[in-house]
Design an enzyme around this catalytic site. Structure first.
Site, mmCIF file in Angstrom:
data_model
loop_
_atom_site.group_PDB
_atom_site.id
_atom_site.type_symbol
_atom_site.label_atom_id
_atom_site.label_comp_id
_atom_site.label_asym_id
_atom_site.label_seq_id
_atom_site.Cartn_x
_atom_site.Cartn_y
_atom_site.Cartn_z
ATOM 1 C CB CYS A 141 -1.349 6.924 1.498
ATOM 2 S SG CYS A 141 -2.643 6.047 2.370
ATOM 3 C CD GLU A 191 2.551 10.052 -1.025
ATOM 4 O OE1 GLU A 191 3.569 9.342 -0.927
ATOM 5 O OE2 GLU A 191 1.412 9.649 -0.748
ATOM 6 C CD GLU A 204 -2.078 2.116 1.468
ATOM 7 O OE1 GLU A 204 -1.733 2.965 0.612
ATOM 8 O OE2 GLU A 204 -2.332 2.383 2.643
HETATM 9 P P1 NAI Z 1 9.268 4.757 4.320
HETATM 10 O O1 NAI Z 1 8.652 3.973 3.240
HETATM 11 O O2 NAI Z 1 10.762 4.811 4.388
HETATM 12 O O3 NAI Z 1 8.758 4.225 5.744
HETATM 13 C C1 NAI Z 1 7.686 3.354 5.953
HETATM 14 C C2 NAI Z 1 8.146 2.148 6.779
HETATM 15 O O4 NAI Z 1 9.096 1.390 6.033
HETATM 16 C C3 NAI Z 1 8.834 2.483 8.078
HETATM 17 O O5 NAI Z 1 8.458 1.549 9.055
HETATM 18 C C4 NAI Z 1 10.313 2.320 7.748
HETATM 19 O O6 NAI Z 1 11.108 2.021 8.866
HETATM 20 C C5 NAI Z 1 10.272 1.150 6.807
HETATM 21 N N1 NAI Z 1 11.415 1.028 5.896
HETATM 22 C C6 NAI Z 1 12.229 2.000 5.431
HETATM 23 N N2 NAI Z 1 13.149 1.492 4.589
HETATM 24 C C7 NAI Z 1 12.899 0.160 4.510
HETATM 25 C C8 NAI Z 1 13.495 -0.914 3.796
HETATM 26 N N3 NAI Z 1 14.518 -0.726 2.981
HETATM 27 N N4 NAI Z 1 12.967 -2.149 3.934
HETATM 28 C C9 NAI Z 1 11.907 -2.350 4.731
HETATM 29 N N5 NAI Z 1 11.321 -1.385 5.451
HETATM 30 C C10 NAI Z 1 11.804 -0.133 5.339
HETATM 31 O O7 NAI Z 1 8.701 6.206 4.226
HETATM 32 P P2 NAI Z 1 9.301 7.544 4.906
HETATM 33 O O8 NAI Z 1 10.724 7.691 4.559
HETATM 34 O O9 NAI Z 1 8.936 7.518 6.321
HETATM 35 O O10 NAI Z 1 8.473 8.658 4.141
HETATM 36 C C11 NAI Z 1 8.885 9.111 2.863
HETATM 37 C C12 NAI Z 1 7.690 9.377 1.983
HETATM 38 O O11 NAI Z 1 6.994 8.172 1.753
HETATM 39 C C13 NAI Z 1 6.661 10.312 2.555
HETATM 40 O O12 NAI Z 1 6.992 11.632 2.366
HETATM 41 C C14 NAI Z 1 5.459 9.902 1.784
HETATM 42 O O13 NAI Z 1 5.478 10.531 0.519
HETATM 43 C C15 NAI Z 1 5.620 8.420 1.606
HETATM 44 N N6 NAI Z 1 4.860 7.666 2.618
HETATM 45 C C16 NAI Z 1 3.657 7.141 2.271
HETATM 46 C C17 NAI Z 1 2.892 6.503 3.207
HETATM 47 C C18 NAI Z 1 1.575 5.927 2.873
HETATM 48 O O14 NAI Z 1 0.738 5.817 3.739
HETATM 49 N N7 NAI Z 1 1.345 5.485 1.674
HETATM 50 C C19 NAI Z 1 3.317 6.392 4.609
HETATM 51 C C20 NAI Z 1 4.622 6.905 4.852
HETATM 52 C C21 NAI Z 1 5.337 7.540 3.883
#
Ligand code: NAI
Ligand code: MG
Length: 816
Positions: free
Chosen positions: A310, A407, A276
């Protein structure tokens, strides 16, 4: 701030109304503000490597949390594996009671959970109290229901009515983001536990605390140890979890970038995956809309949760005639939004979750201005410290500019105009994402017409950001795949029992790789002549079938195909990238029209196809017999005819449903075609295997580019005539023969292919998964396991139809 009561009465200004955080701070202190992991029912002492979680509204340190190592992840997965057999052996009713207990505890601790969420994330208490936490409880209630209805599990799968024949996928690794920490926890954990899976979940590093409180609740309700494990840490910990070989499934919510990494990381495993990801959802306002309601909707659409949503309505598309009027109203409304302490009950906009995100959003605003947008922010009293951002309106945004495409994940609305509904649809779909859309119009016909055309998993008509556990949520295109919530969300944690359930799926049956050998006919004239002569003796030259026509392979090469006795049966065309590109173009061109064809119309075509297939029984059976022997050939042919009838029958029966969420709304869950589906077929049952994959895709309104196995490739000449005489529009089915691994890779990488299915061996499964990360197309494979195509329980039905469709939930309010 007015001072006298009289002044207050006149101004009606809000005074501060802070929520009391004492109880939560006491809870943090009781843990000495240090947290380890929750593994196998124990709190593991914080390891030497830790990270800090802070209150983004004040900068204050809330707690220090252990950063999970690969060893910690391993221990958590081992605990989940050990807990799996006993958890599955419980009756559905027993599991339902645990989920019910979770729901009750969430309600009982609602205030504590809401305050903790607000402290850790910075979101207004009004939202965590009135939206997040009630939805969390609702999610556990709803899934307690599914656990109950699944009934007991035996060797045939669950025995309840709705998911009969399905088994739990097994041990699940879940990685969640920080924007809705507890809600995402519930969306992940509740369906997994209901389905009889055990869980290792990793909360986001900015917001680990509410998941830890939930772990404590799990302990309190006596959830068997190891069923739910919570591991803390940053990206590395998430990566260690996603790649752990002990998992049967990974579920991820977060950035599209990390979604791609996880897709690639898990490609060589049989792990099920749901993603997602991000969005850039259009918020479409027609000139006949109730503009005041649309403005109120925007408050929830883009300023809810500081825009860190999101499915935020982050792209405002407004019909030109009312644009200025709407902008005025938006600016007026923005001017009375209240930014401030998230614990204050009268606050609209709280703090951004982390400095990194804050800087990113500011950077995007600057980029928007540089790229020509007009930026407007209201003069609002702002807190002196903390990560607070003003609500922001960007107007005059060019559709191709960064702020229209990427985004932003902040309180920033990018506005642009359109003239006609057709232009609105074009702009709405001018994005690589496809999570959600809002449509505002008082004309229900226009709204529903546009809803059908927008590529998004959720469409809100005259409403925004509504969620319910019974209504699936998830995206089209680069917003990911899989659904959360509803019946479709349950399927993400289940699989057909015959496919091998949890703990028993260690032995995938390897299929032979029947791709063409190395002897290829040279394209020079002499060789071609020799082959034509050869073909004349044995068979005629087989061409590809592309866009409704027989097409010579671009390479000019063909390859010989031998029968079971080693003797030459015929030749097949050797396809290359160019043939694939032409086939995809043909399929793409036919897609919109075929999807719009009525289900009845598509059924007619399939019946006709069956009829025409029967006409060619003799020649097809003769050729098949050379590969599979006479007895299989006859049965296989007749089963293929029967299967064609089955899918003609299914075409107008695999319908969506209507949900009744607990509000004055209906949500219509529509089964929509995915678009262009690429199929890599095996060759054990050359005709039946190919048809069993083509038919459900075509029946549901997709167009197909299929790479048949080498044996079926010799049948293209006969199949061409069958398709051609059946009123199947050109381009709906395309057959390109050649080396499946090579052609499959081109298909998996192609941005105009929306889904790819591989039913060959393990290496083909791994290849399509790894190669599909470009546009994050939906991937479905047999994980290299043999399918008995002759058994209708394995070879046809809803399992196929589900993969041939995606659910779009269209929410429509009723009443004034
Ligand atoms: P992210 O995708 O890095 O973080 C989400 C989760 O993934 C966190 O628990 C993080 O620790 C984990 N994660 C990070 N790198 C990983 C890896 N290589 N393998 C497995 N898990 C990993 O997102 P971030 O950096 O917090 O936010 C960046 C952008 O992502 C935001 O500005 C937004 O645009 C988008 N985002 C979208 C979301 C949604 O609900 N669709 C939620 C969070 C972020
Ligand atoms: Mg934090």
């Amino acid at each position: 701030m007015p001072s006298s009561i009289m002044e207050k009465f006149e101004s009606m200004a809000y005074g501060p109304a802070p929520e009391d955080a004492t109880e939560v701070l006491r809870w943090l202190d009781a843990h000495n503000r240090r947290f380890g992991h929750f593994i196998n029912g124990n709190w593991n002492a914080p390891s030497s490597t830790t990270f800090e979680t802070r209150n983004p509204a004040t900068g204050e340190l809330l707690a220090t949390v252990a950063q999970g190592s690969a060893t910690d992840v391993g221990a958590a997965v081992a605990a989940a594996q050990a807990a799996l057999p006993a958890w599955q052996a419980l009756t559905g009713h027993q599991r339902a009671r645990y989920l019910y207990a979770f729901a009750r505890q969430v309600q009982k601790h609602a205030r504590k959970l809401a305050v903790l969420e607000t402290l850790d994330n910075g979101k207004p208490i009004r939202e965590s109290r009135d939206i997040d936490i009630p939805l969390v409880a609702r999610h556990f209630y709803y899934h307690a229901g599914w656990a109950q209805l699944l009934g007991p599990l035996d060797e045939t799968g669950f025995t309840g009515e709705d998911f009969r024949g399905y088994t739990p996928v097994g041990v699940v690794g879940q990685i969640i983001p920080w924007n809705f920490p507890l809600l995402m926890f519930a969306w992940k954990v509740a369906p997994a536990l209901a389905a009889g899976c055990t869980v290792v979940i990793k909360p986001a590093e900015y917001t680990p605390l509410t998941a830890l409180l939930m772990a404590e609740i799990a302990d309190e309700i006596g959830l068997p140890t190891g069923v739910l494990n919570v591991i803390n840490g940053k990206g590395e910990t998430g990566a260690a979890l996603a790649s752990h070989p002990g998992l049967n499934k990974v579920a991820f919510t977060g950035s599209t970038e990390v979604g791609r990494l996880i897709r690639k990381e898990t490609a060589s495993s049989a792990k099920k995956l749901s993603l997602e990801l991000g969005g850039k959802s259009p918020y479409i306002v027609f000139d006949d809309a109730d503009l005041d309601s649309a403005v109120e909707g925007l408050v929830d659409g883009i300023w809810f949760n500081q825009g860190q949503v999101c499915c935020a309505g982050s792209r405002l598309l407004v019909q030109e005639r009312v644009a200025e009027k709407l902008y005025d109203k938006i600016r007026a409304r923005m001017s009375v939004l209240r930014v401030g302490s998230p614990l204050d009950k009268a606050i609209d906009i709280g703090a951004i979750a982390d400095r990194v995100q804050y800087d990113r959003i500011e950077q995007y605003i600057q980029t928007g201005i540089q790229e020509g947008a007009t930026c407007w922010q209201p003069e609002l009293p702002m807190p002196e410290r903390g990560l607070f951002l003003r609500p922001t309106l960007l107007t005059g945004v060019a559709p191709a500019s960064t702020v229209a495409q990427e985004e932003i994940f902040g309180p920033v609305l990018a506005a642009m105009t359109f003239r006609t509904p057709a232009e609105a649809v074009e702009l709405a779909n001018n994005t690589s994402y496809g999570l959600a859309a809002c449509i505002w119009s008082e004309n229900i016909n226009v709204a529903l017409d546009v809803a059908a055309q927008v590529k998004a998993g959720v469409v809100w008509v005259n409403a925004t950001n509504l969620f319910d556990a019974a209504c699936g949520f998830g995206g089209y295109r680069e917003s990911g795949y899989g659904r959360e919530g509803g019946k479709e969300g349950m399927y993400e944690y289940l699989q057909p029992a015959w496919l091998g359930g949890a703990g028993q799926d260690g032995e995938p049956v390897a299929l032979p790789e029947p791709g063409p050998g190395s002897e290829f006919a040279a394209p020079d004239a002499a060789q071609a002549l020799r082959h034509d002569l050869l073909d004349a003796a044995i068979d005629r030259t087989v061409k590809h079938y592309i866009g409704g026509k027989q097409v010579r392979p671009d390479s000019g090469y063909s390859f010989p195909v031998a029968g079971a006795d080693g003797r030459l049966v015929g030749h097949a065309p050797l396809g290359n990238r160019k043939d694939i590109r032409n086939a995809v173009e043909a399929a793409r061109g036919a897609a919109a029209k075929w999807a719009r064809q009525t289900a009845h119309g598509r059924a007619q075509v399939l019946y006709y196809l069956a009829e025409n297939l029967v006409q060619r029984r003799e020649e097809i059976v003769r050729k098949l017999a050379a590969f599979v022997g006479e007895s299989q050939a006859a049965v296989e042919f007749d089963t293929a005819v029967e299967r064609t009838f089955s899918y003609a029958a299914w075409t107008d029966k695999f319908e969506g449903s209507v949900h009744n969420p607990p509000m004055r709304m209906v949500a219509m869950a529509m089964h929509e075609a995915i678009g262009t589906v690429a199929v890599l077929a095996g060759d054990e049952a050359p005709l039946l295997g190919l048809f069993s994959l083509l038919l459900p895709a075509v029946a549901m309104g997709n167009t197909v580019v299929a790479v048949p196995g080498e044996r079926a490739a010799t049948l293209i000449g006969e199949l061409y005539q069958v398709f051609d005489t059946s009123d199947l529009p050109g381009g709906v089915v395309n057959l390109v023969a050649g080396k499946p691994m090579e052609l499959g890779k081109t298909l998996a990488e192609h941005d105009d292919v929306d889904a790819i299915w591989s039913f060959r061996d393990l290496s083909a499964s791994a290849m399509v998964k790894a190669a599909s990360i470009g546009n994050l197309k939906q991937v479905w494979t047999n994980e290299g396991r043999a399918v008995d195509w002759f058994d209708p329980a394995q070879g046809e039905g809803r399992w196929y139809l589900r993969h041939a469709t995606q659910v779009k939930n269209i929410w429509v309010p009723y009443g004034e």
